[in-house]
Write an enzyme that holds these catalytic residues in place. Structure first.
Site, PDB file in Angstrom:
ATOM      1  N   GLU A   1      31.359  44.883 108.116  1.00 25.02           N
ATOM      2  CA  GLU A   1      31.138  45.011 109.549  1.00 25.02           C
ATOM      3  C   GLU A   1      31.120  43.676 110.276  1.00 25.02           C
ATOM      4  OE1 GLU A   1      27.165  47.043 108.659  1.00 25.02           O
ATOM      5  OE2 GLU A   1      26.773  46.105 110.582  1.00 25.02           O
TER       6      GLU A   1
ATOM      7  N   CYS B   1      30.277  37.860 115.252  1.00 25.78           N
ATOM      8  CA  CYS B   1      29.429  37.752 114.064  1.00 25.78           C
ATOM      9  C   CYS B   1      30.227  38.336 112.891  1.00 25.78           C
ATOM     10  CB  CYS B   1      28.148  38.546 114.305  1.00 25.78           C
ATOM     11  SG  CYS B   1      27.104  38.678 112.849  1.00 25.78           S
TER      12      CYS B   1
ATOM     13  N   CYS C   1      25.265  42.174  99.830  1.00 23.17           N
ATOM     14  CA  CYS C   1      24.558  40.899  99.639  1.00 23.17           C
ATOM     15  C   CYS C   1      23.632  41.041  98.446  1.00 23.17           C
ATOM     16  CB  CYS C   1      23.746  40.563 100.887  1.00 23.17           C
ATOM     17  SG  CYS C   1      22.918  38.951 100.818  1.00 23.17           S
TER      18      CYS C   1
ATOM     19  N   CYS D   1      16.502  40.390 100.574  1.00 22.60           N
ATOM     20  CA  CYS D   1      15.462  40.286 101.613  1.00 22.60           C
ATOM     21  C   CYS D   1      14.954  41.690 101.966  1.00 22.60           C
ATOM     22  CB  CYS D   1      16.007  39.590 102.858  1.00 22.60           C
ATOM     23  SG  CYS D   1      16.556  37.899 102.538  1.00 22.60           S
TER      24      CYS D   1
ATOM     25  N   CYS E   1      16.285  43.694 105.223  1.00 25.98           N
ATOM     26  CA  CYS E   1      17.714  43.672 105.538  1.00 25.98           C
ATOM     27  C   CYS E   1      18.467  44.814 104.872  1.00 25.98           C
ATOM     28  CB  CYS E   1      18.300  42.337 105.101  1.00 25.98           C
ATOM     29  SG  CYS E   1      20.051  42.169 105.491  1.00 25.98           S
TER      30      CYS E   1
ATOM     31  N   GLY F   1      26.080  39.424 103.883  1.00 26.37           N
ATOM     32  CA  GLY F   1      26.409  38.412 102.885  1.00 26.37           C
ATOM     33  C   GLY F   1      25.694  37.101 103.111  1.00 26.37           C
ATOM     34  N   GLU F   2      25.615  36.320 102.051  1.00 23.95           N
ATOM     35  CA  GLU F   2      25.011  34.997 102.130  1.00 23.95           C
ATOM     36  C   GLU F   2      26.149  33.975 102.018  1.00 23.95           C
ATOM     37  OE1 GLU F   2      22.178  33.243 102.756  1.00 23.95           O
ATOM     38  OE2 GLU F   2      23.452  31.557 102.191  1.00 23.95           O
TER      39      GLU F   2
ATOM     40  N   SER G   1      24.492  30.763 108.953  1.00 16.89           N
ATOM     41  CA  SER G   1      23.114  31.180 108.704  1.00 16.89           C
ATOM     42  C   SER G   1      22.894  31.385 107.211  1.00 16.89           C
ATOM     43  CB  SER G   1      22.863  32.490 109.465  1.00 16.89           C
ATOM     44  OG  SER G   1      21.533  32.911 109.278  1.00 16.89           O
TER      45      SER G   1
ATOM     46  N   SER H   1      17.224  31.097 107.872  1.00 17.12           N
ATOM     47  CA  SER H   1      16.413  32.310 107.993  1.00 17.12           C
ATOM     48  C   SER H   1      15.061  32.014 107.342  1.00 17.12           C
ATOM     49  CB  SER H   1      17.111  33.475 107.296  1.00 17.12           C
ATOM     50  OG  SER H   1      18.338  33.717 107.946  1.00 17.12           O
ATOM     51  N   LEU H   2      14.119  31.667 108.178  1.00 17.17           N
ATOM     52  CA  LEU H   2      12.823  31.221 107.657  1.00 17.17           C
ATOM     53  C   LEU H   2      11.865  32.406 107.547  1.00 17.17           C
ATOM     54  CD1 LEU H   2      11.359  28.643 106.768  1.00 17.17           C
ATOM     55  CD2 LEU H   2      10.603  28.337 109.122  1.00 17.17           C
ATOM     56  N   HIS H   3      11.590  33.048 108.668  1.00 16.85           N
ATOM     57  CA  HIS H   3      10.831  34.301 108.714  1.00 16.85           C
ATOM     58  C   HIS H   3       9.392  34.221 108.222  1.00 16.85           C
ATOM     59  CE1 HIS H   3      14.624  35.992 109.791  1.00 16.85           C
ATOM     60  NE2 HIS H   3      15.111  36.114 108.584  1.00 16.85           N
TER      61      HIS H   3
ATOM     62  N   ASN I   1      14.583  44.311 113.466  1.00 16.23           N
ATOM     63  CA  ASN I   1      15.379  45.525 113.593  1.00 16.23           C
ATOM     64  C   ASN I   1      14.881  46.488 112.533  1.00 16.23           C
ATOM     65  OD1 ASN I   1      17.730  46.569 114.896  1.00 16.23           O
ATOM     66  ND2 ASN I   1      18.655  44.538 114.622  1.00 16.23           N
TER      67      ASN I   1
ATOM     68  N   CYS J   1      23.079  43.818 110.776  1.00 10.92           N
ATOM     69  CA  CYS J   1      22.425  43.554 109.494  1.00 10.92           C
ATOM     70  C   CYS J   1      22.796  44.595 108.445  1.00 10.92           C
ATOM     71  CB  CYS J   1      20.909  43.514 109.651  1.00 10.92           C
ATOM     72  SG  CYS J   1      20.338  42.740 111.152  1.00 10.92           S
TER      73      CYS J   1
HETATM   74  N1  SAH Z   1      22.457  35.682 104.486  1.00  7.55           N
HETATM   75  C1  SAH Z   1      22.406  34.899 105.681  1.00  7.55           C
HETATM   76  C2  SAH Z   1      23.193  35.459 106.835  1.00  7.55           C
HETATM   77  C3  SAH Z   1      23.186  36.945 107.067  1.00  7.55           C
HETATM   78  S1  SAH Z   1      21.727  37.659 107.741  1.00  7.55           S
HETATM   79  C4  SAH Z   1      20.964  34.669 106.085  1.00  7.55           C
HETATM   80  O1  SAH Z   1      20.078  35.160 105.406  1.00  7.55           O
HETATM   81  O2  SAH Z   1      20.724  33.956 107.032  1.00  7.55           O
HETATM   82  C5  SAH Z   1      21.709  37.161 109.426  1.00  7.55           C
HETATM   83  C6  SAH Z   1      20.327  37.079 110.023  1.00  7.55           C
HETATM   84  O3  SAH Z   1      19.809  38.405 110.289  1.00  7.55           O
HETATM   85  C7  SAH Z   1      19.316  36.419 109.113  1.00  7.55           C
HETATM   86  O4  SAH Z   1      18.484  35.585 109.865  1.00  7.55           O
HETATM   87  C8  SAH Z   1      18.563  37.604 108.574  1.00  7.55           C
HETATM   88  O5  SAH Z   1      17.326  37.221 108.044  1.00  7.55           O
HETATM   89  C9  SAH Z   1      18.489  38.496 109.797  1.00  7.55           C
HETATM   90  N2  SAH Z   1      18.153  39.883 109.547  1.00  7.55           N
HETATM   91  C10 SAH Z   1      18.531  40.671 108.534  1.00  7.55           C
HETATM   92  N3  SAH Z   1      17.989  41.899 108.638  1.00  7.55           N
HETATM   93  C11 SAH Z   1      17.269  41.900 109.774  1.00  7.55           C
HETATM   94  C12 SAH Z   1      16.476  42.884 110.445  1.00  7.55           C
HETATM   95  N4  SAH Z   1      16.328  44.102 109.962  1.00  7.55           N
HETATM   96  N5  SAH Z   1      15.881  42.537 111.599  1.00  7.55           N
HETATM   97  C13 SAH Z   1      16.037  41.278 112.112  1.00  7.55           C
HETATM   98  N6  SAH Z   1      16.755  40.325 111.530  1.00  7.55           N
HETATM   99  C14 SAH Z   1      17.368  40.620 110.371  1.00  7.55           C
END
Ligand code: SAH
Length: 346
Positions: A91, A104, A111, A115, A118, A160-161, A192, A215-217, A291, A334
């Site tokens: 996608e 995007c 992936c 996480c 995701c 994907g990463e 990212s 992607s710190l979170h 999300n 995502c």
């Molecule tokens: N693998 C890479 C890029 C793809 S994810 C990464 O981890 O950065 C793109 C971004 O969307 C990342 O910041 C990821 O953490 C975030 N993401 C994934 N699922 C999400 C969700 N359900 N709600 C909000 N952000 C999300």
């Protein structure tokens, strides 16, 4: 015999291939420029018919097609399902901003990073995309736009990463920036990553001025490990050291992505801890209202909590914004769209 994906080749590789077919070297640039405009072999007018036939037989011009399009009713956002030549579905999301169109793109089919929030990772990683397929996503979005415009910005934030698919990603970045091709400025591209530390250090050496998004979170390892398995391999301090090195070497501001999850990481105290962690770094924090993914127990933080988190960061003099939700009526990105497609088939 598998057909060659010409979009995956550098200009030099294309030249070597054409020479092997007995063609003059100058044809490489002609072919490259047609391919990167998404033109099919049959319409490459300045190539001899015999060469076009050989290419048709041995190669593919565009290794994918649009499988389905989901235009938002609320804004200009469009979500795509693209079908790869082997039938895999990925996608992409096209967004319209005041500065133009931003796409995007996915870098892998699925992936493997795991996480917890995701959807892309729920079925693991099927395979990595080659650079030609990532370019294909951009070309198909341009084809969809037609007269309306062209993709000018790219974010590697689909499924994907990217740093787990390092060589293809770097090849893509060089190809998409080629003046004879799409010629998209690397400064208009964000990569990212969930934080593969050795690969961040390697990327720094490539001298590509892309914006690095992390992607710190979470403001600490204890929380991060609950939602991101990668945090078990590289603790936050090692990640921050790599990021500091990246910023120092490239002079580019880094972006931290931070999805706000109810209770887990979204209190004002978490915001202060985050501020302490990144203070002094040339950076920006992108707050994302989580999300919701059906398969996950994680709950988005309330809009009030999001605002309080933002104000706390601001009072700590940290540059931060809340990411605008776009196309929320067409299935959060995502990996949710691809997942729905897979479920529909099952
Ligand atoms: N693998 C890479 C890029 C793809 S994810 C990464 O981890 O950065 C793109 C971004 O969307 C990342 O910041 C990821 O953490 C975030 N993401 C994934 N699922 C999400 C969700 N359900 N709600 C909000 N952000 C999300």
């Amino acid at each position: 015999m598998d057909k060659k994906i010409l979009l995956d080749m550098t200009p030099d590789e294309l030249k070597a291939y054409l020479i092997s077919l007995g063609q003059p070297a100058f044809r490489a640039r002609q072919l490259f420029s047609w391919l990167h405009r998404g033109v099919p072999f049959a319409e490459m007018r300045n190539l001899p018919a015999s060469l076009r036939q050989t290419l048709e037989r041995e190669c593919v011009d565009l290794p994918m097609r649009i499988h389905e399009v989901f235009p938002s009713q609320k804004d200009d956002t469009v979500k795509f399902l693209f079908a790869c030549h082997d039938g895999n579905i990925i996608e992409g999301v096209l967004m319209h901003y005041h500065y133009g169109y931003s796409l995007c793109i996915s870098t892998q089919v699925g992936c493997k990073m795991g996480c917890a929030f995701c959807a892309s990772t729920l079925n693991g990683c099927v395979r990595s995309l080659c650079a030609g397929e990532m370019l294909g996503e951009v070309l198909l979005a341009n084809r969809y736009l037609g007269e309306k415009g062209k993709v000018g910005h790219i974010v590697l934030m689909g499924s994907g990463e990217p740093l787990d698919n390092y060589d293809n990603t770097v090849r893509f970045l060089r190809l998409v920036n080629d003046p004879d091709g799409l010629n998209i400025s690397l400064r208009n591209i964000s990569l990212s990553t969930c934080g593969l530390v050795p690969r961040i250090e390697k990327l720094k050496q490539e001298k590509l001025p892309v914006t690095l998004s992390i992607s710190l979170h979470a403001p600490n390892d204890a929380i991060r490990r609950q939602i991101m398995p990668v945090a078990n391999t590289w603790p936050i301090q090692e990640l921050m050291q790599a990021v500091r090195g990246y910023v120092a070497d490239t002079g580019r501001r880094v972006v931290f992505e931070y999805a706000l999850i109810d209770k887990l990481n979204s209190t004002p105290e978490h915001a202060r801890e985050l501020a302490r962690l990144i203070r002094g770094l040339q950076c920006h924090v992108n707050l994302i209202p989580l999300n919701h993914v059906d398969e996950s127990p994680l709950v988005p933080a309330s809009p009030k909590a999001v605002q309080a988190f933002l104000s706390t960061l601001e009072s700590e003099h940290i540059s931060a914004t809340v990411r605008r939700e776009m196309g929320s009526d067409i299935g959060g990105a995502c990996g949710q769209l691809r997942r729905r497609h897979l479920e529909g088939k099952a």
